[in-house]
Design a protein around this motif. Structure first.
Motif, PDB file in Angstrom:
ATOM      1  N   LEU A  16       0.818  -1.221   0.000  1.00 22.76           N
ATOM      2  CA  LEU A  16       0.000   0.000   0.000  1.00 22.76           C
ATOM      3  C   LEU A  16       0.852   1.271   0.000  1.00 22.76           C
ATOM      4  N   PRO A  17       1.903   1.364   0.849  1.00 17.15           N
ATOM      5  CA  PRO A  17       2.778   2.544   0.758  1.00 17.15           C
ATOM      6  C   PRO A  17       3.467   2.656  -0.597  1.00 17.15           C
ATOM      7  N   ALA A  18       3.847   1.527  -1.186  1.00 14.68           N
ATOM      8  CA  ALA A  18       4.510   1.551  -2.494  1.00 14.68           C
ATOM      9  C   ALA A  18       3.575   2.111  -3.569  1.00 14.68           C
ATOM     10  N   ILE A  19       2.321   1.698  -3.534  1.00 12.23           N
ATOM     11  CA  ILE A  19       1.354   2.188  -4.519  1.00 12.23           C
ATOM     12  C   ILE A  19       1.128   3.689  -4.336  1.00 12.23           C
ATOM     13  N   GLU A  20       1.050   4.131  -3.083  1.00 13.02           N
ATOM     14  CA  GLU A  20       0.842   5.559  -2.815  1.00 13.02           C
ATOM     15  C   GLU A  20       2.020   6.400  -3.294  1.00 13.02           C
ATOM     16  N   LEU A  21       3.233   5.857  -3.146  1.00 14.04           N
ATOM     17  CA  LEU A  21       4.429   6.614  -3.514  1.00 14.04           C
ATOM     18  C   LEU A  21       4.742   6.569  -5.004  1.00 14.04           C
ATOM     19  N   THR A  36       4.922  -0.745  -8.724  1.00 19.32           N
ATOM     20  CA  THR A  36       4.739  -1.670  -7.606  1.00 19.32           C
ATOM     21  C   THR A  36       4.574  -3.100  -8.105  1.00 19.32           C
ATOM     22  N   THR A  37       3.801  -3.278  -9.155  1.00 19.60           N
ATOM     23  CA  THR A  37       3.613  -4.611  -9.735  1.00 19.60           C
ATOM     24  C   THR A  37       4.927  -5.159 -10.275  1.00 19.60           C
ATOM     25  N   SER A  64      12.851   3.305   5.587  1.00 19.09           N
ATOM     26  CA  SER A  64      13.154   4.436   4.717  1.00 19.09           C
ATOM     27  C   SER A  64      11.969   5.379   4.565  1.00 19.09           C
ATOM     28  N   ILE A  65      10.758   4.862   4.790  1.00 15.58           N
ATOM     29  CA  ILE A  65       9.566   5.714   4.742  1.00 15.58           C
ATOM     30  C   ILE A  65       9.509   6.613   5.973  1.00 15.58           C
ATOM     31  N   VAL A  98      10.162   2.572  -3.820  1.00 15.95           N
ATOM     32  CA  VAL A  98       8.946   1.856  -4.237  1.00 15.95           C
ATOM     33  C   VAL A  98       9.296   0.447  -4.718  1.00 15.95           C
ATOM     34  N   PHE A  99      10.355   0.354  -5.515  1.00 17.07           N
ATOM     35  CA  PHE A  99      10.770  -0.939  -6.052  1.00 17.07           C
ATOM     36  C   PHE A  99      11.221  -1.875  -4.927  1.00 17.07           C
TER      37      PHE A  99
END
Length: 254
Positions: free
Chosen positions: A62-67, A73-74, A136-137, A204-205
């Motif tokens: 979820l944080p990856a998708i937001e960022l 993300t996929t 890191s977030i 994100v990756f």
């Protein structure tokens, strides 16, 4: 304290020690409880699977998708899956209950104890990446993930030392492998933080890669292992308890 809050690598190092200590604690419990039963392993692994599943979504995907959006993300998620698949095929290793995996030609060329160590390192790859990426977030997200991983690492540490003790291995060796298992997560947390520094796309990756590898390990290794010995109901109960605990941790610490 200000340096700790601002330095993501240092934050990952400190928070990465939480699962390391928890794994060592689980290893000690495994040595003390050598009269435990197989069902305890399955319930503990089910609990770990529940925690890892929620962590993969709430702290990573979820944080990856937001960022960075769903496409990147996929891509990271699928890369994480592919990394674990390749590691399983390339690196000779042996699970304590599932048995040997990797190149057949290497099966009898490496001592059993080192094959077990290699299996642990592969298994802990996503957990360390999860702690480092979430650190890191920010401190709050990193702490939530580190505590969650640490909680589920207690039964994992037990799973590492218990079979070795039952098989007659030295207790010192069994504990050393448990400690090494935990420290490998600390190392991976620092690596993940280094990869994520200075680039949102890399962060994100890294987050999504950790999630992909974690979900693959849960589906391909952890859950099947808990259903091999006829303890499906109890291991599923462990899964649900781990799932709920992680939801509460996310709510209370978040």
């Amino acid at each position: 304290m200000e340096w700790f809050l601002e330095n993501s690598v240092l934050r990952a190092l400190i928070l990465g020690l939480i699962p390391a200590l928890a794994t060592s604690l689980g290893g000690l419990i495994g040595l003390i409880g050598v009269r435990g039963r197989e069902v305890h392993l399955d319930v503990g692994l089910g609990f770990s699977a529940g925690v890892m599943t929620v962590t993969a979504f709430t702290s990573l995907l979820l944080p990856a998708i937001e960022l960075g959006g769903v496409f990147l993300t996929t891509l990271g998620f699928l890369t994480g899956v592919l990394v674990v698949v390749l590691l399983n095929r390339i690196i000779p290793h042996e699970h304590l209950m599932k048995g040997y995996e990797g190149p057949v030609s290497m099966k009898n060329k490496i001592k059993h104890v080192w094959l077990v160590v290699l299996a642990i390192l592969i298994h802990n790859l996503p957990e360390g990446l999860a702690v480092g990426g979430s650190s890191s977030i920010g401190l709050s997200m990193g702490l939530i993930t580190a505590v969650a991983i640490g909680v589920q690492d207690i039964p994992e540490g037990f799973v590492v030392s218990f079979p070795l003790a039952v098989a007659g291995r030295s207790k010192r060796t069994a504990l050393a492998i448990s400690v090494l298992s935990g420290l490998s997560e600390t190392v991976m947390a620092v690596i993940a933080a280094l990869l994520s520094t200075g680039s949102t796309s890399l962060l994100v990756f890294t987050l999504s890669l950790a999630a992909g590898s974690m979900i693959y390990v849960v589906s391909h290794e952890v859950i099947p292992e808990t259903h091999r010995h006829g303890h499906e109901s109890l291991s599923t109960t462990g899964f649900i308890l781990g799932f709920i605990l992680m939801l509460w941790l996310e709510s209370l610490l978040g």
